[in-house]
Design a protein around this motif. Sequence first.
Motif, PDB file in Angstrom:
ATOM      1  N   LYS A 132      14.176  -5.710   8.051  1.00  0.00           N
ATOM      2  CA  LYS A 132      13.608  -7.046   7.984  1.00  0.00           C
ATOM      3  C   LYS A 132      12.633  -7.251   9.134  1.00  0.00           C
ATOM      4  O   LYS A 132      12.933  -6.938  10.292  1.00  0.00           O
ATOM      5  CB  LYS A 132      14.730  -8.078   8.077  1.00  0.00           C
ATOM      6  N   GLY A 133      11.421  -7.722   8.812  1.00  0.00           N
ATOM      7  CA  GLY A 133      10.414  -7.963   9.829  1.00  0.00           C
ATOM      8  C   GLY A 133       9.423  -6.830   9.996  1.00  0.00           C
ATOM      9  O   GLY A 133       8.363  -7.015  10.608  1.00  0.00           O
ATOM     10  N   SER A 134       9.718  -5.648   9.447  1.00  0.00           N
ATOM     11  CA  SER A 134       8.782  -4.528   9.535  1.00  0.00           C
ATOM     12  C   SER A 134       7.582  -4.778   8.638  1.00  0.00           C
ATOM     13  O   SER A 134       7.641  -5.565   7.688  1.00  0.00           O
ATOM     14  CB  SER A 134       9.476  -3.220   9.135  1.00  0.00           C
ATOM     15  N   TRP A 135       6.467  -4.109   8.921  1.00  0.00           N
ATOM     16  CA  TRP A 135       5.256  -4.330   8.125  1.00  0.00           C
ATOM     17  C   TRP A 135       5.483  -3.924   6.677  1.00  0.00           C
ATOM     18  O   TRP A 135       4.978  -4.583   5.751  1.00  0.00           O
ATOM     19  CB  TRP A 135       4.082  -3.561   8.716  1.00  0.00           C
ATOM     20  N   LEU A 136       6.256  -2.844   6.467  1.00  0.00           N
ATOM     21  CA  LEU A 136       6.512  -2.388   5.099  1.00  0.00           C
ATOM     22  C   LEU A 136       7.322  -3.425   4.331  1.00  0.00           C
ATOM     23  O   LEU A 136       6.984  -3.773   3.186  1.00  0.00           O
ATOM     24  CB  LEU A 136       7.260  -1.049   5.130  1.00  0.00           C
ATOM     25  N   ARG A 137       8.380  -3.949   4.950  1.00  0.00           N
ATOM     26  CA  ARG A 137       9.214  -4.954   4.285  1.00  0.00           C
ATOM     27  C   ARG A 137       8.405  -6.220   3.994  1.00  0.00           C
ATOM     28  O   ARG A 137       8.544  -6.836   2.933  1.00  0.00           O
ATOM     29  CB  ARG A 137      10.416  -5.267   5.163  1.00  0.00           C
ATOM     30  N   THR A 138       7.546  -6.596   4.918  1.00  0.00           N
ATOM     31  CA  THR A 138       6.706  -7.778   4.733  1.00  0.00           C
ATOM     32  C   THR A 138       5.791  -7.616   3.526  1.00  0.00           C
ATOM     33  O   THR A 138       5.648  -8.533   2.701  1.00  0.00           O
ATOM     34  CB  THR A 138       5.870  -8.054   5.994  1.00  0.00           C
ATOM     35  N   MET A 139       5.165  -6.435   3.397  1.00  0.00           N
ATOM     36  CA  MET A 139       4.281  -6.175   2.267  1.00  0.00           C
ATOM     37  C   MET A 139       5.066  -6.146   0.956  1.00  0.00           C
ATOM     38  O   MET A 139       4.609  -6.665  -0.077  1.00  0.00           O
ATOM     39  CB  MET A 139       3.543  -4.848   2.471  1.00  0.00           C
ATOM     40  N   GLN A 140       6.245  -5.545   0.976  1.00  0.00           N
ATOM     41  CA  GLN A 140       7.069  -5.481  -0.231  1.00  0.00           C
ATOM     42  C   GLN A 140       7.500  -6.869  -0.684  1.00  0.00           C
ATOM     43  O   GLN A 140       7.494  -7.182  -1.877  1.00  0.00           O
ATOM     44  CB  GLN A 140       8.305  -4.603   0.029  1.00  0.00           C
ATOM     45  N   GLU A 141       7.862  -7.718   0.266  1.00  0.00           N
ATOM     46  CA  GLU A 141       8.285  -9.073  -0.073  1.00  0.00           C
ATOM     47  C   GLU A 141       7.126  -9.914  -0.575  1.00  0.00           C
ATOM     48  O   GLU A 141       7.286 -10.748  -1.472  1.00  0.00           O
ATOM     49  CB  GLU A 141       8.951  -9.723   1.140  1.00  0.00           C
ATOM     50  N   LYS A 142       5.928  -9.693  -0.004  1.00  0.00           N
ATOM     51  CA  LYS A 142       4.744 -10.405  -0.496  1.00  0.00           C
ATOM     52  C   LYS A 142       4.434 -10.007  -1.930  1.00  0.00           C
ATOM     53  O   LYS A 142       4.099 -10.845  -2.771  1.00  0.00           O
ATOM     54  CB  LYS A 142       3.546 -10.120   0.412  1.00  0.00           C
ATOM     55  N   MET A 143       4.553  -8.718  -2.223  1.00  0.00           N
ATOM     56  CA  MET A 143       4.323  -8.234  -3.580  1.00  0.00           C
ATOM     57  C   MET A 143       5.320  -8.858  -4.552  1.00  0.00           C
ATOM     58  O   MET A 143       4.973  -9.271  -5.659  1.00  0.00           O
ATOM     59  CB  MET A 143       4.434  -6.708  -3.618  1.00  0.00           C
ATOM     60  N   GLN A 144       6.573  -8.955  -4.104  1.00  0.00           N
ATOM     61  CA  GLN A 144       7.614  -9.517  -4.960  1.00  0.00           C
ATOM     62  C   GLN A 144       7.331 -10.983  -5.283  1.00  0.00           C
ATOM     63  O   GLN A 144       7.530 -11.449  -6.410  1.00  0.00           O
ATOM     64  CB  GLN A 144       8.967  -9.372  -4.263  1.00  0.00           C
ATOM     65  N   LYS A 145       6.813 -11.733  -4.311  1.00  0.00           N
ATOM     66  CA  LYS A 145       6.499 -13.140  -4.535  1.00  0.00           C
ATOM     67  C   LYS A 145       5.302 -13.320  -5.455  1.00  0.00           C
ATOM     68  O   LYS A 145       5.249 -14.246  -6.261  1.00  0.00           O
ATOM     69  CB  LYS A 145       6.230 -13.827  -3.191  1.00  0.00           C
ATOM     70  N   ILE A 146       4.321 -12.411  -5.363  1.00  0.00           N
ATOM     71  CA  ILE A 146       3.091 -12.554  -6.138  1.00  0.00           C
ATOM     72  C   ILE A 146       3.278 -12.137  -7.593  1.00  0.00           C
ATOM     73  O   ILE A 146       2.900 -12.860  -8.523  1.00  0.00           O
ATOM     74  CB  ILE A 146       1.956 -11.732  -5.487  1.00  0.00           C
ATOM     75  N   VAL A 147       3.870 -10.955  -7.828  1.00  0.00           N
ATOM     76  CA  VAL A 147       3.951 -10.418  -9.193  1.00  0.00           C
ATOM     77  C   VAL A 147       5.354 -10.459  -9.779  1.00  0.00           C
ATOM     78  O   VAL A 147       5.556 -10.115 -10.945  1.00  0.00           O
ATOM     79  CB  VAL A 147       3.403  -8.966  -9.244  1.00  0.00           C
ATOM     80  N   GLY A 148       6.345 -10.867  -8.977  1.00  0.00           N
ATOM     81  CA  GLY A 148       7.701 -11.007  -9.513  1.00  0.00           C
ATOM     82  C   GLY A 148       8.574  -9.786  -9.342  1.00  0.00           C
ATOM     83  O   GLY A 148       9.771  -9.834  -9.614  1.00  0.00           O
ATOM     84  N   PHE A 149       8.003  -8.670  -8.923  1.00  0.00           N
ATOM     85  CA  PHE A 149       8.796  -7.471  -8.671  1.00  0.00           C
ATOM     86  C   PHE A 149       8.155  -6.693  -7.541  1.00  0.00           C
ATOM     87  O   PHE A 149       7.022  -6.951  -7.141  1.00  0.00           O
ATOM     88  CB  PHE A 149       8.900  -6.595  -9.933  1.00  0.00           C
ATOM     89  N   THR A 150       8.889  -5.756  -7.009  1.00  0.00           N
ATOM     90  CA  THR A 150       8.362  -4.905  -5.953  1.00  0.00           C
ATOM     91  C   THR A 150       8.910  -3.504  -6.148  1.00  0.00           C
ATOM     92  O   THR A 150       9.810  -3.288  -6.959  1.00  0.00           O
ATOM     93  CB  THR A 150       8.723  -5.446  -4.561  1.00  0.00           C
ATOM     94  N   LEU A 151       8.375  -2.560  -5.414  1.00  0.00           N
ATOM     95  CA  LEU A 151       8.795  -1.172  -5.588  1.00  0.00           C
ATOM     96  C   LEU A 151       9.183  -0.575  -4.251  1.00  0.00           C
ATOM     97  O   LEU A 151       8.353  -0.437  -3.353  1.00  0.00           O
ATOM     98  CB  LEU A 151       7.663  -0.343  -6.202  1.00  0.00           C
ATOM     99  N   PRO A 152      10.449  -0.237  -4.078  1.00  0.00           N
ATOM    100  CA  PRO A 152      10.860   0.439  -2.848  1.00  0.00           C
ATOM    101  C   PRO A 152      10.175   1.805  -2.732  1.00  0.00           C
ATOM    102  O   PRO A 152       9.892   2.451  -3.750  1.00  0.00           O
ATOM    103  CB  PRO A 152      12.376   0.611  -3.032  1.00  0.00           C
ATOM    104  N   LEU A 153       9.894   2.224  -1.523  1.00  0.00           N
ATOM    105  CA  LEU A 153       9.335   3.563  -1.303  1.00  0.00           C
ATOM    106  C   LEU A 153      10.510   4.540  -1.242  1.00  0.00           C
ATOM    107  O   LEU A 153      11.054   4.830  -0.183  1.00  0.00           O
ATOM    108  CB  LEU A 153       8.512   3.592  -0.016  1.00  0.00           C
TER     109      LEU A 153
END
Length: 335
Positions: free
Chosen positions: A240-261
């Motif tokens: 939580k708080g890392s740049w990767l997690r931040t980008m993943q959470e933003k993606m989830q809010k915008i398109v409704g899903f996200t993809l873990p690396l």
Amino acid sequence: MKIEFAPLNIPLARRLQTAAVLQWVLSFLLLAQVCVGIIVILIIYNYWFLYVPYLTWLYLDWQTPEQGGRRCNWVRSWTVWKHFIDYFPVHLIKTWDLDPSHNYIFGFHPHGVLVVGAFGNFCTNYSDFKKLFPGFTAYLHVLPVWFRCPLFREYLMTGGTVSVSKKSLSHVLSKEGGGNISVIVLGGAKESLDAHPGKFTLFIQKRKGFVKTALAHGAYLVPVFSFGENEVYKQVSNPKGSWLRTMQEKMQKIVGFTLPLFHARGIFQYSIGLVPYRKPIHTVVGRPIPVHQTPDPSPQQVEELHQTYLEALRQLFEEHKGKYGVPEHETLIFK
């Protein structure tokens, strides 16, 4: 990094299992884009006699994912799914008999990276579902966005998947005489970001819509925990708080899903790749929680039933964790 190669004398059955799982992973990651690309190419090169009839059909068929879908037993019975089940392998365990005169909501936990247990047990004919729950039909509810992809939506529905929209849930749970099961992966895409081996974090505290739906239809609630779901993949560290997690959470809010690396093993080596690890998955179906139909439940009624569900889920985990290799000190974390 040292590469550990697979031996050459691996039995054919195991190679077929690996191929079956690989095609499923690639389908999950790429098939929707390929299907959209096919439609775009048909339009660009003006193959109107192909895309016009299909797009007309798509317009007329748009609501089908919210009206029970269109499962196909022929597709569900493809031999590739037997190899898929046997790869991990995937097991379904029943702890309590269900009354087929009722409809049920199965709350599936955890999400994992790709929800292997939910697909294997409820979207193929090679699990023990029909044997353990005769007289029932299970519907796996997934994000509506997947049904907006032309061609891909047709393939997706063949396994028995439907939209997770309120309208879709109401359609399944309104069946007179019972016998329908809505399978909902309650943690959703957000939970997938915490799907690390050895972790048991569930995003469930604020998920109460399923409780309200259960009350509105008098559908019994059943907690389901899939042991091993988080073990089949590793993820790139994303605290939580890392740049990767931040980008993943933003993606989830915008398109409704996200993809873990995520990553695991390869086809011919065991060190890196997208093929999941061979880890057994035991999907344990708990005891049903009776629900009295309340068309307009109060917030207090929703909260009380939600707490009852959380307690039943925790009890299910505690009762069975020792059987499936979870250390005694581990417990569920509700967020």
